[in-house]
Write an enzyme that holds these catalytic residues in place. Structure first.
Site, PDB file in Angstrom:
ATOM      1  N   GLN A   1     -91.752 -66.930-149.517  1.00 14.79           N
ATOM      2  CA  GLN A   1     -92.296 -68.087-149.381  1.00 14.79           C
ATOM      3  C   GLN A   1     -92.406 -69.082-150.499  1.00 14.79           C
ATOM      4  O   GLN A   1     -93.384 -69.835-150.942  1.00 14.79           O
ATOM      5  CB  GLN A   1     -93.863 -67.716-148.889  1.00 14.79           C
ATOM      6  CG  GLN A   1     -94.045 -67.204-147.402  1.00 14.79           C
ATOM      7  CD  GLN A   1     -95.371 -66.627-147.351  1.00 14.79           C
ATOM      8  OE1 GLN A   1     -95.751 -65.568-147.692  1.00 14.79           O
ATOM      9  NE2 GLN A   1     -95.951 -66.953-146.442  1.00 14.79           N
ATOM     10  N   THR A   2     -91.493 -68.845-151.459  1.00 15.41           N
ATOM     11  CA  THR A   2     -91.355 -69.471-153.066  1.00 15.41           C
ATOM     12  C   THR A   2     -89.910 -69.924-153.123  1.00 15.41           C
ATOM     13  O   THR A   2     -88.987 -69.162-152.773  1.00 15.41           O
ATOM     14  CB  THR A   2     -91.778 -68.502-153.801  1.00 15.41           C
ATOM     15  OG1 THR A   2     -93.136 -67.913-153.529  1.00 15.41           O
ATOM     16  CG2 THR A   2     -91.817 -69.338-155.148  1.00 15.41           C
TER      17      THR A   2
ATOM     18  N   TYR B   1     -87.725 -57.295-143.207  1.00 13.33           N
ATOM     19  CA  TYR B   1     -86.796 -58.128-144.007  1.00 13.33           C
ATOM     20  C   TYR B   1     -86.481 -57.474-145.315  1.00 13.33           C
ATOM     21  O   TYR B   1     -85.290 -57.183-145.762  1.00 13.33           O
ATOM     22  CB  TYR B   1     -87.124 -59.313-144.235  1.00 13.33           C
ATOM     23  CG  TYR B   1     -86.357 -60.351-145.403  1.00 13.33           C
ATOM     24  CD1 TYR B   1     -85.118 -60.563-145.239  1.00 13.33           C
ATOM     25  CD2 TYR B   1     -87.103 -60.395-146.637  1.00 13.33           C
ATOM     26  CE1 TYR B   1     -84.278 -61.259-146.182  1.00 13.33           C
ATOM     27  CE2 TYR B   1     -86.336 -60.873-147.646  1.00 13.33           C
ATOM     28  CZ  TYR B   1     -84.991 -61.280-147.400  1.00 13.33           C
ATOM     29  OH  TYR B   1     -84.340 -61.897-148.468  1.00 13.33           O
TER      30      TYR B   1
ATOM     31  N   ARG C   1     -79.058 -61.385-159.452  1.00 10.94           N
ATOM     32  CA  ARG C   1     -77.666 -60.849-159.158  1.00 10.94           C
ATOM     33  C   ARG C   1     -76.939 -60.117-160.209  1.00 10.94           C
ATOM     34  O   ARG C   1     -75.892 -59.581-160.041  1.00 10.94           O
ATOM     35  CB  ARG C   1     -76.931 -62.046-158.557  1.00 10.94           C
ATOM     36  CG  ARG C   1     -77.447 -62.623-157.092  1.00 10.94           C
ATOM     37  CD  ARG C   1     -76.830 -63.689-156.766  1.00 10.94           C
ATOM     38  NE  ARG C   1     -77.230 -64.127-155.404  1.00 10.94           N
ATOM     39  CZ  ARG C   1     -77.300 -65.291-154.727  1.00 10.94           C
ATOM     40  NH1 ARG C   1     -76.708 -66.263-155.425  1.00 10.94           N
ATOM     41  NH2 ARG C   1     -77.734 -65.455-153.493  1.00 10.94           N
TER      42      ARG C   1
ATOM     43  N   ASP D   1     -84.421 -63.387-142.712  1.00 12.45           N
ATOM     44  CA  ASP D   1     -85.320 -64.298-143.248  1.00 12.45           C
ATOM     45  C   ASP D   1     -85.012 -65.752-142.446  1.00 12.45           C
ATOM     46  O   ASP D   1     -84.340 -65.968-141.549  1.00 12.45           O
ATOM     47  CB  ASP D   1     -85.224 -64.544-144.798  1.00 12.45           C
ATOM     48  CG  ASP D   1     -84.038 -65.149-145.323  1.00 12.45           C
ATOM     49  OD1 ASP D   1     -83.145 -65.416-144.592  1.00 12.45           O
ATOM     50  OD2 ASP D   1     -84.024 -65.513-146.584  1.00 12.45           O
TER      51      ASP D   1
ATOM     52  N   GLU E   1     -87.054 -59.974-154.250  1.00 13.10           N
ATOM     53  CA  GLU E   1     -87.171 -60.279-152.857  1.00 13.10           C
ATOM     54  C   GLU E   1     -88.726 -60.612-152.549  1.00 13.10           C
ATOM     55  O   GLU E   1     -89.029 -61.230-151.584  1.00 13.10           O
ATOM     56  CB  GLU E   1     -86.712 -59.143-151.665  1.00 13.10           C
ATOM     57  CG  GLU E   1     -85.176 -59.052-151.925  1.00 13.10           C
ATOM     58  CD  GLU E   1     -84.441 -60.278-151.441  1.00 13.10           C
ATOM     59  OE1 GLU E   1     -85.140 -61.416-150.817  1.00 13.10           O
ATOM     60  OE2 GLU E   1     -83.030 -60.552-151.665  1.00 13.10           O
TER      61      GLU E   1
END
Length: 370
Positions: free
Chosen positions: A52-53, A130, A35, A148, A47
């Protein structure tokens, strides 16, 4: 865009909802390394890693990755061995392979500039709706939805959407909802705020409604249904695979490793010799010795038990019994080449990319000698 009937959209105060959500995000957002700027490449890498993490897991990987490959050019020109090493431990390795292929395409076909339209960016390998929406909104300030699991959970409660979020077609409903609600003047913060809200406040199971900045806009809270949403009915079935593995050394103390196939699960990752154990008649030690001799033409002596490793993939579970042992004699070079095997020192092992279960095996092996 197909129109969906979502009753709550007709009476939600969109301006107030946007202001409450974004104001909260400006004050409460986590200090995350990706960020610190809105560079499209940085956003893209983060991203892909976050798919999945967990965020806490991703942070050190992201920082190392950006140190190793600070620009798209650096990443595009990197060899696969180094790329897999950078990703080692994150899992779902097809993500980084697709990212590498897509970045090379950006370098070759787009002059090193990440495309800023849905049509062009969606053509890149591994960039689904996404990821495209996240890059376009966060990096380019375009009012595109980035839906998501967090966003679907938040909006299912805010708008009382009772569709099964496990069904792929349901995503279209949430994309439609985001397009209706998104803050056109600040789509970056709007999308990030929805994700942050889902991660920090509007969590699975029991959300922290009393801390929620948009509670007064939430239909599920008004109806007392926040714990019942979202609806997710899909059940995953997984297969358990019993394996026996061995960390084998030669008289020089070198360790035998092999490279997995270039296709399929954990493609091109390094591993220690292992076999699926399907015999109930003989011990797994003897089974390993017989399998190794049959497959590679060389005898091995299995010695100490090292550890047991269980590793859960999305579709299967590995249960691995791990031993240490020695190779009795030399393995034919033709056999080594055919099966992508080689002898390496403990120093050389550090440069190779191993999947998590094999990292655990090696750590337990090293700890035995300390």
């Amino acid at each position: 865009m197909k129109s969906f009937e979502i009753d709550a959209l007709h009476h939600i105060n969109k301006s107030a909802f946007q202001n409450d959500l974004i104001s909260w995000f400006e004050k409460e957002q986590r200090d995350l390394p990706w960020r610190k700027n809105q560079d499209p490449y940085s956003v893209w890498v983060s991203e892909i890693m976050l798919q999945q993490t967990r965020v806490d897991t991703v942070i050190p990987y992201y920082e190392r990755f950006m140190t190793w490959f600070p620009t798209m050019k650096d990443f595009a020109e990197a060899d696969e061995e180094k790329i897999l090493k950078a990703w080692e431990g994150l899992g779902y390795y097809s993500r980084v392979r697709n990212l590498h292929a897509a970045v090379k395409e950006v370098q070759e076909n787009y002059g090193g500039k990440v495309p800023d339209t849905v049509e062009e960016i969606s053509k890149l390998k591994g960039v689904g709706p996404y990821t495209a929406g996240a890059i376009l909104s966060i990096a380019y300030g375009k009012p595109e939805p980035a839906v998501d699991g967090n966003v679907m959970r938040v909006l299912s409660r805010i708008l009382l959407i009772k569709e099964d979020i496990a069904k792929p077609k349901t995503r279209k409903i949430f994309e439609f909802a985001v397009r209706k609600l998104i803050a056109e003047e600040n789509p970056s913060f709007f999308n990030q705020a929805l994700m942050e809200l889902g991660a920090m406040i509007c969590t699975p199971g029991t959300p922290s409604c009393l801390l929620c900045p948009v509670r007064e806009h939430c239909e599920a809270f008004k109806e007392g249904m926040q714990k019942e949403l979202p609806i997710k009915n899909q059940k995953k079935t997984s297969r358990t695979v019993p394996l026996v593995a061995a960390i084998l050394q030669n008289e020089k103390g070198e360790i035998l490793v092999r490279k997995r196939s270039s296709k399929g699960l954990l493609a091109n990752m390094w591993e220690f010799p292992n076999f699926e154990y399907f015999s109930k008649v003989i011990s797994n030690r003897i089974f390993f010795q017989e399998q190794f001799l049959n497959e590679f033409g060389t005898a091995v002596e299995i010695q100490d038990y090292v550890t047991k490793v269980e590793h859960v993939f999305s579709h299967l579970v590995w249960n691995v019994e791990v031993y240490r042992g020695v190779v009795c004699g030399e393995i034919d070079q033709h056999i080594c080449h055919k099966h992508n095997m080689k002898w390496v020192s403990k120093e050389e092992i550090k440069e190779l990319a191993f999947p998590v279960p094999h990292q655990k095996m090696y750590k337990a092996f090293i700890n035995m000698d300390e």
